[in-house]
Design a protein around this motif. Structure first.
Motif, PDB file in Angstrom:
ATOM      1  N   PHE B 207       0.842  -1.208   0.000  1.00 26.40           N
ATOM      2  CA  PHE B 207       0.000   0.000   0.000  1.00 26.40           C
ATOM      3  C   PHE B 207       0.870   1.248   0.000  1.00 26.40           C
ATOM      4  CE2 PHE B 207      -3.937  -2.060   2.167  1.00 26.40           C
ATOM      5  CZ  PHE B 207      -4.093  -2.866   1.058  1.00 26.40           C
ATOM      6  N   LEU B 210       2.538   1.624  -3.440  1.00 22.70           N
ATOM      7  CA  LEU B 210       1.569   2.006  -4.472  1.00 22.70           C
ATOM      8  C   LEU B 210       1.196   3.481  -4.351  1.00 22.70           C
ATOM      9  CD1 LEU B 210      -0.814  -1.100  -4.553  1.00 22.70           C
ATOM     10  CD2 LEU B 210       0.697  -0.338  -6.384  1.00 22.70           C
ATOM     11  N   ARG B 211       1.006   3.934  -3.123  1.00 24.04           N
ATOM     12  CA  ARG B 211       0.684   5.351  -2.910  1.00 24.04           C
ATOM     13  C   ARG B 211       1.861   6.239  -3.300  1.00 24.04           C
ATOM     14  NH1 ARG B 211      -1.161   8.674  -3.142  1.00 24.04           N
ATOM     15  NH2 ARG B 211      -1.159   9.926  -1.260  1.00 24.04           N
ATOM     16  N   ARG B 213       4.039   5.527  -5.619  1.00 21.57           N
ATOM     17  CA  ARG B 213       4.053   5.542  -7.094  1.00 21.57           C
ATOM     18  C   ARG B 213       3.010   6.547  -7.613  1.00 21.57           C
ATOM     19  NH1 ARG B 213       5.213   3.710 -11.845  1.00 21.57           N
ATOM     20  NH2 ARG B 213       3.597   3.189 -13.338  1.00 21.57           N
ATOM     21  N   GLU B 214       1.838   6.530  -6.984  1.00 18.58           N
ATOM     22  CA  GLU B 214       0.793   7.473  -7.393  1.00 18.58           C
ATOM     23  C   GLU B 214       1.292   8.910  -7.229  1.00 18.58           C
ATOM     24  OE1 GLU B 214      -2.844   7.113  -5.148  1.00 18.58           O
ATOM     25  OE2 GLU B 214      -3.587   8.960  -6.037  1.00 18.58           O
ATOM     26  N   LEU B 217       3.830   9.754  -9.945  1.00 18.30           N
ATOM     27  CA  LEU B 217       3.139   9.992 -11.219  1.00 18.30           C
ATOM     28  C   LEU B 217       2.502  11.374 -11.228  1.00 18.30           C
ATOM     29  CD1 LEU B 217       1.385   6.536 -11.815  1.00 18.30           C
ATOM     30  CD2 LEU B 217       3.168   7.528 -13.241  1.00 18.30           C
ATOM     31  N   ASN B 218       1.911  11.730 -10.112  1.00 13.75           N
ATOM     32  CA  ASN B 218       1.268  13.032  -9.973  1.00 13.75           C
ATOM     33  C   ASN B 218       2.269  14.163 -10.156  1.00 13.75           C
ATOM     34  OD1 ASN B 218      -1.180  14.249  -9.643  1.00 13.75           O
ATOM     35  ND2 ASN B 218      -1.540  13.359  -7.630  1.00 13.75           N
ATOM     36  N   ARG B 220       5.171  14.009 -11.701  1.00 13.08           N
ATOM     37  CA  ARG B 220       5.640  14.005 -13.105  1.00 13.08           C
ATOM     38  C   ARG B 220       4.606  14.687 -14.001  1.00 13.08           C
ATOM     39  NH1 ARG B 220       8.667  14.228 -16.908  1.00 13.08           N
ATOM     40  NH2 ARG B 220       8.625  12.868 -18.708  1.00 13.08           N
ATOM     41  N   LEU B 221       3.345  14.425 -13.720  1.00 15.08           N
ATOM     42  CA  LEU B 221       2.250  15.018 -14.489  1.00 15.08           C
ATOM     43  C   LEU B 221       2.234  16.542 -14.340  1.00 15.08           C
ATOM     44  CD1 LEU B 221      -0.183  13.807 -16.161  1.00 15.08           C
ATOM     45  CD2 LEU B 221      -1.565  14.278 -14.168  1.00 15.08           C
ATOM     46  N   LEU B 224       5.105  18.044 -16.257  1.00 15.88           N
ATOM     47  CA  LEU B 224       4.834  18.082 -17.698  1.00 15.88           C
ATOM     48  C   LEU B 224       3.841  19.183 -18.049  1.00 15.88           C
ATOM     49  CD1 LEU B 224       4.615  14.363 -18.880  1.00 15.88           C
ATOM     50  CD2 LEU B 224       6.237  16.088 -19.621  1.00 15.88           C
ATOM     51  N   LYS B 225       2.857  19.373 -17.192  1.00 12.55           N
ATOM     52  CA  LYS B 225       1.856  20.435 -17.433  1.00 12.55           C
ATOM     53  C   LYS B 225       2.539  21.790 -17.456  1.00 12.55           C
ATOM     54  CE  LYS B 225      -2.376  18.281 -15.674  1.00 12.55           C
ATOM     55  NZ  LYS B 225      -3.251  18.166 -14.501  1.00 12.55           N
ATOM     56  N   GLU B 227       5.714  22.296 -18.124  1.00 11.51           N
ATOM     57  CA  GLU B 227       6.562  22.310 -19.325  1.00 11.51           C
ATOM     58  C   GLU B 227       5.736  22.691 -20.563  1.00 11.51           C
ATOM     59  OE1 GLU B 227       9.006  18.783 -19.454  1.00 11.51           O
ATOM     60  OE2 GLU B 227       9.429  19.157 -21.585  1.00 11.51           O
ATOM     61  N   LEU B 228       4.543  22.121 -20.653  1.00  9.62           N
ATOM     62  CA  LEU B 228       3.677  22.410 -21.806  1.00  9.62           C
ATOM     63  C   LEU B 228       3.085  23.813 -21.744  1.00  9.62           C
ATOM     64  CD1 LEU B 228       1.779  19.061 -22.343  1.00  9.62           C
ATOM     65  CD2 LEU B 228       3.120  20.274 -24.051  1.00  9.62           C
TER      66      LEU B 228
END
Lengths: 57, 230
Positions: B207, B210-211, B213-214, B217-218, B220-221, B224-225, B227-228
Motif C-alpha cells: 500500500f 503504491l501510494r 508511485r501514485e 506519477l502526480n 511528473r504530471l 509536464l503540465k 513544461e507544456l
C-alpha cells in the motif's frame, strides 16, 4: 452442539461485521489506488506525446 | 516511469496470505472454549484485528523515520514518504478501531471502555488525524514539512506506549503473548495468526509503495503540465 450454536449465533453479526470492514477496506484501498494510478498513467502518456510532438515541430 | 515489481509481488503475496489466514481462521483454528464450556466465537476477530494494529504501529514507525530523515536532510522526498506512511497508518488505525470496537461489544458488553490500551490507541488515532489537520493548516510548503516532521516524530512516541501499556498498567485488554500462564496460543491458532500478520505487513508495504508511485506519477504530471504551459 446446542451450546455451540447458542454462542456462535449472537456473536456472528459482530464477527461478520469485523471481517466485512477489513475486506471492504483492503479491497477498497487497492481498487482506489490502482484506479488513480491507471488514470494518471493515461494522462501522463497523453502529455508525454504532446511534449514529443512539440519538440519535433 | 518504471513499475514497482516488488510492491506488486508483495501485494499478491499479501493477498494470498491474508485470504489463506481468513480460511484458516474459520476452518482450521479452533474456537476458544472457556473452562465453563462457553464458546468464544468473537475471538476469531483477533486473527485480523491484531495484525492490522501491528501494521499500524510499524507503518507509523516509518512516519517517524522519514520525518527524522527530512529534518536531517531537508529533502522533499522524505516529507512525501512520511506523509504517505501516515496515510497508510491512518488506514490501518481505522481498521483497528472498527474491529476492536466490535470485539469489545461482544466480549465486554460495551462499545467502548476507557482502559489503558484503548485510551492510548484512541490518542494515537487522534494524533494521526491531527497530523493531517496540521499539514492542511500550514500554507508555506517548507514550514508545513518541518512542522509535520516534528509532529510525526512526537506522535510516534505514543505507539510503543500503546503497545506496551497493557504490560505496565493493570488492563482488562487481553495480553496474548507473554502475559502469564493464561496467555499464549495453541499451534493452529498461532500459525493462523502468523500467516495473517505476515500477509498484513506485506499489504502494508505494498500500500505504501503504491501510494508512493501514485504520488510520483502526480508530480511528473504536474511537471509536464508546467513544461507544456511555458
Amino acid at each position: 452442539m446446542t451450546d455451540l450454536y447458542a454462542a456462535v449465533i449472537p456473536q456472528a453479526p459482530y464477527v461478520i461485521g469485523a471481517y466485512g470492514i477489513i475486506w471492504l477496506g483492503l479491497l477498497g484501498f487497492v481498487f482506489m489506488v490502482f484506479n488513480r494510478i491507471g488514470r494518471l498513467e493515461k494522462e501522463l502518456r497523453v502529455l508525454e506525446e504532446s511534449v514529443e510532438r512539440r519538440a519535433k515541430s | 516511469m518504471k513499475r514497482n515489481r516488488l510492491a506488486e509481488i508483495m501485494l499478491g503475496l499479501g493477498g494470498i496470505l491474508t485470504s489463506a489466514a481468513f480460511f484458516m481462521t474459520f476452518f482450521w483454528a479452533p474456537a476458544t472454549v472457556y473452562p465453563d464450556g462457553r464458546v468464544d466465537f468473537a475471538q476469531k476477530i483477533f486473527y485480523f484485528h491484531v495484525p492490522v494494529a501491528e501494521a499500524s504501529f510499524l507503518v507509523f514507525f516509518f512516519t517517524a523515520f522519514y520525518s527524522i530523515r527530512f529534518l536531517m536532510t531537508r529533502k522533499r522526498i522524505y516529507d512525501t514518504k512520511a506523509r504517505i506512511a501516515t496515510e497508510v497508518t491512518l488506514f490501518f488505525v481505522l481498521l483497528t478501531m472498527a474491529t476492536g470496537i466490535l470485539w469489545t461489544r461482544v466480549e465486554w458488553n460495551v462499545w467502548w471502555q476507557w482502559e489503558p490500551r484503548l485510551t492510548t490507541y484512541f490518542i494515537l488515532t487522534l494524533l494521526v488525524i491531527a497530523y493531517f489537520v496540521l499539514r492542511n493548516s500550514v500554507e508555506d510548503e517548507e514550514k508545513r514539512a518541518v512542522y509535520a516532521a516534528a509532529f510525526g516524530i512526537l506522535a510516534f512516541i505514543d505507539a510503543p506506549i500503546s503497545f506496551f501499556i497493557t504490560r505496565w498498567l493493570n488492563s482488562i485488554h487481553p495480553i496474548v503473548f507473554g502475559g502469564g500462564e493464561s496467555s499464549g496460543l495453541e499451534p493452529p491458532m498461532l500459525i493462523t495468526f502468523i500467516v495473517a500478520q505476515v500477509g498484513m505487513l506485506m499489504l502494508g508495504y505494498a500500500f505504501y509503495q503504491l501510494r508512493l508511485r501514485e504520488e510520483e506519477l502526480n508530480e511528473r504530471l504536474e511537471a509536464l503540465k508546467i513544461e507544456l504551459g511555458d
